[in-house]
Design a protein around this motif. Sequence first.
Motif, PDB file in Angstrom:
ATOM      1  N   ARG A  27       0.855  -1.173   0.000  1.00 51.82           N
ATOM      2  CA  ARG A  27       0.000   0.000   0.000  1.00 51.82           C
ATOM      3  C   ARG A  27       0.894   1.227   0.000  1.00 51.82           C
ATOM      4  N   VAL A 276      -9.591   8.147   4.890  1.00 49.28           N
ATOM      5  CA  VAL A 276      -9.219   7.382   3.702  1.00 49.28           C
ATOM      6  C   VAL A 276      -8.213   8.146   2.831  1.00 49.28           C
ATOM      7  N   PRO A 281      -6.353   1.940   5.283  1.00 52.33           N
ATOM      8  CA  PRO A 281      -7.235   1.019   4.566  1.00 52.33           C
ATOM      9  C   PRO A 281      -8.472   0.671   5.381  1.00 52.33           C
ATOM     10  N   SER A 283      -9.918  -1.987   5.358  1.00 55.30           N
ATOM     11  CA  SER A 283      -9.917  -3.399   5.737  1.00 55.30           C
ATOM     12  C   SER A 283      -9.402  -3.602   7.150  1.00 55.30           C
ATOM     13  N   VAL A 328      -9.963   5.949  -1.786  1.00 63.50           N
ATOM     14  CA  VAL A 328     -10.128   4.550  -1.369  1.00 63.50           C
ATOM     15  C   VAL A 328      -9.831   3.628  -2.529  1.00 63.50           C
ATOM     16  N   ASN A 331      -6.162   3.250  -2.973  1.00 65.94           N
ATOM     17  CA  ASN A 331      -5.610   2.480  -1.868  1.00 65.94           C
ATOM     18  C   ASN A 331      -5.933   0.997  -1.956  1.00 65.94           C
ATOM     19  N   GLN A 332      -7.197   0.708  -2.285  1.00 66.15           N
ATOM     20  CA  GLN A 332      -7.622  -0.677  -2.339  1.00 66.15           C
ATOM     21  C   GLN A 332      -6.892  -1.409  -3.466  1.00 66.15           C
ATOM     22  N   ALA A 335      -3.483  -2.077  -2.171  1.00 69.82           N
ATOM     23  CA  ALA A 335      -3.403  -3.040  -1.068  1.00 69.82           C
ATOM     24  C   ALA A 335      -3.986  -4.387  -1.461  1.00 69.82           C
TER      25      ALA A 335
END
Lengths: 340, 344
Positions: A27, A276, A281, A283, A328, A331-332, A335
């Motif tokens: 990330r 965010v 994250p 998660s 987001v 980032n997602q 990651a």
Amino acid sequence: MTTSQQVSQPPAETGPQPARGAANRRRLPGGAMVWVLALLILAAIVLSKGVFIRPSNLTTVLYQTAVVGVLAMAQAYAVISKGLDLSIGATAILAALIIGDSSSADPQFLPHLPLPLAILFGLVVGLLVGVVNGFLAGRTAVPPFIITLSTYLVIVGVTFMLTQGAPVTQPAQVLKDLGEARVWILPVPVLLWFALIVVGHFVLSRTKPGAMLYAVGGNETAARLSGVPVARIKMFIYAAAGVFAAAAGLLFLARTGSVSPSAGSEFMLMSVAAVVVGGIPLSGGQGKIRDVVLGVLILGIAGNLMNLMGISPYLQMAVQGAIILVAVGANQRLAQGRGV
Amino acid sequence: MTNKMVATVTADAGAGPRTTGAGPQAGRGPARGLSGLSGRAVEILFLAVVITGFVASPNFLTSFNLQGLLSQAAVLGILAIGQYIVIVAGGFDLSVGAVAAVSSMVVASTLGDLGVLGILLAIASGAALGLLSGLAVTVGRIPPIVATLGVAGIAQGVAFTISNRGIVITDSAFMTLNSTSFGFVPLLFVIWAVLVAVVFAFLRLTRTGLYFFAIGGNADSARLAGVPVARVQMTAFALSGMLAGAAGVLFAARANSGLPGLGVGWELDTIAAVVIGGVSLYGGQGNLVKAMIGVLTYLMITNVMNLADVDSYLQNVLKGVLILAAVAAPAVLRRRNHLMGRTS
């Protein structure tokens, strides 16, 4: 989807996440957000033709950012634990109204209290809201966002019942004075924000509940099996978020000198956005207070720049929604994690 | 005072599981909600509210009140169909209210020039926003809650950018949408019923309809079984957006105007209504017709509170508590069934 290794790794590195076997999938390192911030500042200076960099404007940015900054910290606690707290904005306003009215010389709906007690009152109410959220999050399987969205409704209802819709305009004069007082060029609310950053960081990175918070967010089942008292940690998380939210309300009141029960509708979205954008994250199990501070500053400067450029506040709302999606999403993708 | 209120929340929420112990999800383990074993909790609650309303106020069962209730139910109900689809497919849609606001603004500002085309444009704008949520969830891999929260922000911004004040509609043909009724059954209610029937058939008869339940039950197994998960998710969000668009048009007909600030709290209202109707928040389970009975029940509770002159601010508080109780009951029971089950 996080692996169990992370559980035993308390205030984790912001850096590499052992994701799905692919060593090169990482990330965004915290450093990237610093660069985004630097670029944004540069862009702000150029686009505003230098107005941005004036000390008075910089002070304004910090001044306006402080409240959201504290709220975002509360949100970060929830998000790192793989939850979400949508009630903090409403809690902040409720606390502001309580502190404002009970410290006033002529209170409308509460008994008069000396300022320190009034502040304590507000913080305790924030704590209570958090305890309710935390109890439900820890003892039921209801998703936190539904719990906190419901308590949000309840808080708004209570707020309007108390005030009958009227704003609180006469908090203790001392509070207003403090809101405007400065140490060098830094307003007192900003200094308070800085102090809370230190507290928030310390709790998260140097205390046992802080470490367990990461464990719960990383993998709740693993945390439970390794002896983490999950329900109690959740209570702690949401209680802390409630107190931070009430503190944000105090800053808001000190800054504006008056507060209306319908204020702060943008707080919910902004606190999530700041978290965010800072790269934490959804998660769970990862993130630092430093990330949130960066996220808040980026949003604050972007907002200030849009103000300086005369962009309508409504359009700014849309931009904020878009920022959430982009941040987001980026980032997602990096990651490769899926959460909440 | 405040402390007392907060304390009430704990007490009531704690009582939730007990009072609704026979709740829709009671002790069913992994059984499908469609199998009819789920008991008749919704229907019983529905009748209980009707009787309470009848006893509490002589105005409850008047055709005037019912007519208002049914057209109100039509707007919330159509939103709830979309929310139902998304929840069954394993997501949440927190943008339905804001999307309805955009649609009401679009129809109000274009009806004069475009006529019926304006209505279609409004519904299409809803579908576009829904598609954006779908893209964010599938391509952007953003969790549905946050994706739709972001889209809600965008939608609100768009609605207020169209105009930061309500736009009054003067088109008389459009107004007949709201004024037409058959006995005490308003046309809006009929539209809702037709949409429910269409979606019900869609869910039962088409492959995509089945896929919604499959990916909501277990997205990973569905993927392994060859279900095109991303496409199905996208369809769910697009449908929800489209239905929210339609609801926005109907709201505009009811209010005679488009309102940019419309729909605050509707996302929660729809979730609550659907959950009262026995739909599992974890996806994969739930009957559309029962969900719609949930909508009626939920609105009647508000209606009865209005008729009984409950303070509107207090109503908000009670609504929050009610939602928590409705949501907590099945969740608590579920947890008892699967002690080591999924974490929220």
